[in-house]
Every structure is written in structure tokens, then in C-alpha cells.
Enzyme design. Structure first.
Site, PDB file in Angstrom:
ATOM      1  N   LYS A 198       0.856  -1.185   0.000  1.00 47.04           N
ATOM      2  CA  LYS A 198       0.000   0.000   0.000  1.00 47.04           C
ATOM      3  C   LYS A 198       0.890   1.232   0.000  1.00 47.04           C
ATOM      4  O   LYS A 198       1.697   1.435   0.911  1.00 47.04           O
ATOM      5  CB  LYS A 198      -0.910   0.000   1.229  1.00 47.04           C
ATOM      6  CG  LYS A 198      -1.846   1.210   1.297  1.00 47.04           C
ATOM      7  CD  LYS A 198      -2.751   1.120   2.518  1.00 47.04           C
ATOM      8  CE  LYS A 198      -3.675   2.309   2.637  1.00 47.04           C
ATOM      9  NZ  LYS A 198      -4.547   2.226   3.824  1.00 47.04           N
TER      10      LYS A 198
ATOM     11  N   LYS B 277      -2.291  -1.498  -3.659  1.00 44.21           N
ATOM     12  CA  LYS B 277      -3.125  -0.298  -3.594  1.00 44.21           C
ATOM     13  C   LYS B 277      -2.239   0.948  -3.696  1.00 44.21           C
ATOM     14  O   LYS B 277      -1.247   1.028  -2.962  1.00 44.21           O
ATOM     15  CB  LYS B 277      -3.898  -0.283  -2.268  1.00 44.21           C
ATOM     16  CG  LYS B 277      -4.835   0.915  -2.080  1.00 44.21           C
ATOM     17  CD  LYS B 277      -5.528   0.868  -0.732  1.00 44.21           C
ATOM     18  CE  LYS B 277      -6.462   2.061  -0.569  1.00 44.21           C
ATOM     19  NZ  LYS B 277      -7.119   2.095   0.751  1.00 44.21           N
TER      20      LYS B 277
END
Length: 324
Positions: free
Chosen positions: A196, A249
Site C-alpha cells: 500500500k 493499492k
């Protein structure tokens, strides 16, 4: 070589469909749902046209509409009525996400996979993803792990089918796996936000989840956008700690990471097509700069082509209608 080889021969009509290498189906989609304890009726998120915050009384209805479109899963984010420095509204048995899970499961049973986000940013008064030292403004890694374990167990007890830690704390997957196993939830899988990035593309989400931070930023725990080898190190650790599914992400600016993770680990891999990616297409389409449906399809198929097995996307319902 030309003229013997003519690749255009295979681009006509239904022949084009026959040789298509990558497909997008409704089964590839996960719809995020925001459930908010502070509202009595759905409220549209201004920076995400078509996406709403839902009160508890409406969350099962929204989940049913999602399931009726054939979408197999939702991921829940909660906005509590009360926030404090410790995020104490995150792990109670009757807190917002726990209640939302129960209502969805009571309405839909196993028709829908219910995934819950495991993080503290929506629940803390300072907006960071963990416990902090107020003197140094440091986000404390190890004290946060215990809280993440408690959140995961409370979600599993409410009926969540899968938990998804997103805070990028070192050791978070191991802490959650141990907590779940100790509490008898050894069959609840973990989808880790394994890579992420510290991205500007989360901006609209912070409005939706009311999770803006009151000081600093999240660069001390989310990844540097310039790094790619580091993503593989993060993923390696999460796999060793027991992650069942790996997530990258954001999605579109990090398709190279999706590809590397899928190729290197050959494990179920998800990508999160985040709020900023959604809002950019919506804004461009509203101004007539892009064909919205074609932009949605091209974006999602590129994520699949990079290697994602499924996509968490705010376009899930739009895409499901298009695919039908």
C-alpha cells in the site's frame, strides 16, 4: 513478415472476441460500502459522484442491490459516532462495522462475501492508522498490533467472511492471524494490503470515511511511490505471516507492482482501484472529455491484464450493469 503475416485478420467481428487474452466478469469485482453511524439516510460523497455513505438502516439494502447485480463481495468501511486517540469505537461487539456485518448476513446469508477493512484511521481523533505518542508524534507500531487483532476478532465474531488489514503496520498479518486462531476463527482468511503506497489518490476516500489526519502524513508507514523492490519485501513478509490474499493499492499507477506480485508469488492477488482513480474518470466524463463506460472498461481490464485476480472498485455496480 508482411504481406504473409497480417495481424489485422484476427481483429474483425467475432474473431476478435475468440482470441481475447484477458476477460472481465462480474465475478472479478468487489464493491466498497461506507456505513456511517452519524446519518439517518444515504448521503452522496461530493468528491465521488454516485457513491454514498449509508446509515445502518440502509446498509443491508445496499448490499442486496450489489448482490442482485451478481457482484460476489463487498468490503465495509465504518464511520463511528465517537472518535478518540485510541480508536476505541473500532473493536466493540456493537460498533458500526460489526453491526453492519450482522445486518448484511441476516439479510443475505452466504449470497455475498463480506470483507471488513481492519484499520484505525476511521476511528481515531487524529486520523492516523495506529496508536500515537503525542509527545513525539510517532505512530507506534507494536501497541497498534494488539488493537488490530481485537478488531479482526470482533469482525469475525459478527460474521465477516474475510478481514483485510490496511494500516501497513509491521507484523500486522501475524498479529491478526494469531488473534483469529486463538479465538477459534482459524478458517477466516486474511487479505492483506501488502503493498500500500503513500498516494495522493486516496483523497476522496478521506472525505467518505472522515479519516483525514490532523498532523503530518502517512509516509512513515505507507510505501514510497518510487519503490518497487520494497513491495516484494513487504509481500514476502506478509506471505510468511499467513496472508491468504495479497493486495496492491492503488491499482492504475502501480500496475507494474500488480504484475510483479502475481508473477513472483503466484498467489491470489487483488488490486484496489481507489477513490482518486474513480473520481478522475467521473470528472473527465462529466466534462465530456472521456467516454465513461469505455474508460471504466479499459481501466478495469488493464488491472486484470496486469495479473489481478479480482478488483476492489467503486465502479463495481456500474461495471456489473455494463457487463450484463
Amino acid at each position: 513478415m508482411f504481406p504473409d503475416v497480417r495481424l489485422r485478420r484476427l481483429r474483425k467481428g467475432k474473431i476478435r472476441d475468440l482470441i481475447r487474452e484477458t476477460t472481465l466478469s462480474v465475478n472479478d469485482l468487489v464493491m466498497p460500502i461506507f456505513v456511517n453511524e452519524n446519518i439517518d439516510s444515504p448521503v452522496e460523497i461530493s468528491s465521488m459522484p454516485g457513491i454514498y455513505n449509508f446509515p445502518l438502516s440502509e446498509v443491508a439494502k445496499e448490499a442486496k442491490e450489489t448482490a442482485d447485480l451478481g457482484i460476489p463481495a463487498v468490503i465495509l468501511f465504518g464511520v463511528p459516532a465517537f472518535k478518540d486517540a485510541e480508536g476505541s469505537s473500532s473493536c466493540g461487539e456493537t460498533d458500526i462495522v460489526q453491526e453492519a456485518v450482522r445486518r448484511i448476513k441476516a439479510e443475505l446469508g452466504d449470497r455475498l462475501v463480506v470483507i471488513t477493512d481492519i484499520c484505525m484511521c476511521e476511528y481515531t481523533s487524529h486520523g492516523h492508522c495506529g496508536i500515537i505518542d503525542f509527545e513525539t508524534k510517532e505512530i507506534l507500531n507494536d501497541p497498534t498490533l494488539e488493537v488490530l487483532g481485537k478488531i479482526a476478532v470482533s469482525h469475525a465474531r459478527a460474521g465477516a467472511d474475510m478481514v483485510a488489514p490496511s494500516g501497513m503496520m509491521d507484523g500486522m498479518v501475524d498479529a491478526i492471524r494469531q488473534a483469529l486462531d486463538f479465538s477459534g476463527f482459524e478458517n477466516v482468511p486474511i487479505m492483506s494490503y501488502a503493498a500500500k503506497y503513500h498516494s495522493c489518490f486516496y483523497g476522496p476516500f478521506r472525505e467518505a470515511a472522515e479519516s483525514g489526519y490532523s498532523f503530518g502524513d502517512r509516509s512513515t508507514y505507507q510505501m514510497d511511490p518510487a519503490n518497487s523492490d520494497e513491495a516484494l519485501r513487504e509481500v514476502t513478509l506478509d506471505v510468511a505471516e499467513g496472508a491468504d490474499i495479497l493486495m496492491v493499492k492503488p491499482a492504475l499507477p502501480y500496475l507494474d507492482i500488480v504484475y510483479r506480485v502475481k508473477t513472483e508469488f503466484d498467489m491470489p492477488t487483488a488490486a484496489y482501484n481507489v477513490s482518486g482513480e474513480y473520481s478522475m474518470i467521473k470528472a473527465a466524463a462529466a466534462n465530456g472529455w472521456l467516454d465513461e463506460k469505455k474508460a471504466i472498461y479499459e481501466s478495469l481490464i488493464s488491472i486484470k491484464r496486469a495479473g489481478a485476480d479480482f478488483i476492489i472498485t467503486y465502479f463495481a455496480k456500474d461495471a456489473a450493469r455494463m457487463l450484463k
